[in-house]
Motif scaffolding. Structure first.
Motif, PDB file in Angstrom:
ATOM      1  N   VAL A 191       5.059 -12.411  -1.652  1.00  0.00           N
ATOM      2  CA  VAL A 191       6.055 -11.502  -1.061  1.00  0.00           C
ATOM      3  C   VAL A 191       7.359 -12.263  -0.806  1.00  0.00           C
ATOM      4  O   VAL A 191       8.451 -11.772  -1.116  1.00  0.00           O
ATOM      5  N   LEU A 192       7.246 -13.465  -0.257  1.00  0.00           N
ATOM      6  CA  LEU A 192       8.452 -14.269  -0.001  1.00  0.00           C
ATOM      7  C   LEU A 192       9.151 -14.642  -1.308  1.00  0.00           C
ATOM      8  O   LEU A 192      10.381 -14.611  -1.389  1.00  0.00           O
ATOM      9  N   ASN A 193       8.376 -15.006  -2.349  1.00  0.00           N
ATOM     10  CA  ASN A 193       8.966 -15.267  -3.669  1.00  0.00           C
ATOM     11  C   ASN A 193       9.667 -14.028  -4.188  1.00  0.00           C
ATOM     12  O   ASN A 193      10.747 -14.104  -4.776  1.00  0.00           O
ATOM     13  N   GLY A 194       9.026 -12.886  -4.018  1.00  0.00           N
ATOM     14  CA  GLY A 194       9.604 -11.631  -4.486  1.00  0.00           C
ATOM     15  C   GLY A 194      10.915 -11.300  -3.790  1.00  0.00           C
ATOM     16  O   GLY A 194      11.889 -10.917  -4.438  1.00  0.00           O
ATOM     17  N   ALA A 237      16.680 -10.681  -3.781  1.00  0.00           N
ATOM     18  CA  ALA A 237      17.904 -10.871  -3.006  1.00  0.00           C
ATOM     19  C   ALA A 237      18.985 -11.601  -3.802  1.00  0.00           C
ATOM     20  O   ALA A 237      20.144 -11.225  -3.776  1.00  0.00           O
ATOM     21  N   LYS A 238      18.603 -12.644  -4.500  1.00  0.00           N
ATOM     22  CA  LYS A 238      19.572 -13.432  -5.267  1.00  0.00           C
ATOM     23  C   LYS A 238      18.974 -13.728  -6.626  1.00  0.00           C
ATOM     24  O   LYS A 238      17.907 -14.317  -6.712  1.00  0.00           O
ATOM     25  N   LEU A 246       6.609  -9.197  -5.441  1.00  0.00           N
ATOM     26  CA  LEU A 246       6.541  -8.429  -4.199  1.00  0.00           C
ATOM     27  C   LEU A 246       5.372  -7.449  -4.229  1.00  0.00           C
ATOM     28  O   LEU A 246       4.582  -7.383  -3.279  1.00  0.00           O
ATOM     29  N   ILE A 247       5.216  -6.719  -5.309  1.00  0.00           N
ATOM     30  CA  ILE A 247       4.139  -5.734  -5.408  1.00  0.00           C
ATOM     31  C   ILE A 247       2.771  -6.410  -5.426  1.00  0.00           C
ATOM     32  O   ILE A 247       1.857  -6.015  -4.684  1.00  0.00           O
ATOM     33  N   ILE A 248       2.629  -7.445  -6.255  1.00  0.00           N
ATOM     34  CA  ILE A 248       1.352  -8.166  -6.296  1.00  0.00           C
ATOM     35  C   ILE A 248       1.053  -8.785  -4.935  1.00  0.00           C
ATOM     36  O   ILE A 248      -0.083  -8.759  -4.452  1.00  0.00           O
ATOM     37  N   GLY A 249       2.085  -9.332  -4.282  1.00  0.00           N
ATOM     38  CA  GLY A 249       1.894  -9.959  -2.973  1.00  0.00           C
ATOM     39  C   GLY A 249       1.396  -8.993  -1.916  1.00  0.00           C
ATOM     40  O   GLY A 249       0.481  -9.314  -1.150  1.00  0.00           O
ATOM     41  N   VAL A 250       1.974  -7.802  -1.863  1.00  0.00           N
ATOM     42  CA  VAL A 250       1.532  -6.803  -0.889  1.00  0.00           C
ATOM     43  C   VAL A 250       0.068  -6.429  -1.147  1.00  0.00           C
ATOM     44  O   VAL A 250      -0.742  -6.338  -0.217  1.00  0.00           O
ATOM     45  N   LEU A 251      -0.279  -6.240  -2.426  1.00  0.00           N
ATOM     46  CA  LEU A 251      -1.667  -5.905  -2.768  1.00  0.00           C
ATOM     47  C   LEU A 251      -2.621  -7.047  -2.420  1.00  0.00           C
ATOM     48  O   LEU A 251      -3.741  -6.814  -1.946  1.00  0.00           O
ATOM     49  N   LEU A 252      -2.199  -8.296  -2.625  1.00  0.00           N
ATOM     50  CA  LEU A 252      -3.028  -9.447  -2.273  1.00  0.00           C
ATOM     51  C   LEU A 252      -3.251  -9.541  -0.765  1.00  0.00           C
ATOM     52  O   LEU A 252      -4.357  -9.844  -0.309  1.00  0.00           O
ATOM     53  N   VAL A 253      -2.215  -9.276   0.014  1.00  0.00           N
ATOM     54  CA  VAL A 253      -2.340  -9.314   1.476  1.00  0.00           C
ATOM     55  C   VAL A 253      -3.352  -8.271   1.944  1.00  0.00           C
ATOM     56  O   VAL A 253      -4.260  -8.569   2.735  1.00  0.00           O
TER      57      VAL A 253
END
Length: 149
Positions: A47-50, A55-56, A80-87
């Motif tokens: 998510v942080l990588n996303g 952002a930039k 971001l999408i993969i991260g949310v699903l992983l969490v």
């Protein structure tokens, strides 16, 4: 019926309520909890990588030319999408949800593929994330759920 002791030199069978998984490995059964934690942490970092990629568009620099090229904004959304699903899946595994175990294997596989394609942007982290994904898959597939024991 009385139980007899095993012949000398043979290990005794595990007790009926053993904490070991189908593989008989304590690594697998305690690894399932660790796999849930790893999925959660890997998800937060994705998510942080996303967010950084969205952002930039110049946060990450590509190392060399690579066959699989996306814009960094697209990579940001993918992470971001993969991260949310992983969490969500990691939390489900920690709560013992059976759906989360199966989904965890699928999402860890997807994460491995995404990180392989992400190699030119963050090669060291991508290799670490691939190794984490392999451990998560192994752990979730070798430990049986507690209800099946």
């Amino acid at each position: 019926m009385a139980q007899t002791a095993p012949p000398p030199g043979e290990p005794s069978p595990p007790p009926p309520h053993s904490h070991h998984g189908a593989s008989g490995s304590p690594w697998a059964s305690s690894g399932t909890v660790f796999a849930g934690v790893l999925l959660f942490v890997d998800g937060v970092l994705a998510v942080l990588n996303g967010i950084a990629g969205i952002a930039k568009d110049n946060v990450y620099a590509r190392i060399g030319d690579y066959t699989y090229q996306f814009s960094l904004t697209a990579w940001g959304w993918i992470h971001l999408i993969i991260g949310v699903l992983l969490v969500i899946t990691g939390l489900g595994i920690l709560k013992g949800a059976e759906w989360a175990r199966a989904l965890g294997v699928g999402l860890a596989s997807l994460s491995i593929v995404a990180n392989f394609i992400w190699l030119p942007y963050q090669p060291i982290w991508a290799v670490i994330a691939i190794a984490i994904g392999v451990f998560v898959i192994w752990s979730l597939l070798t430990d049986r759920p507690r209800a099946a024991r």
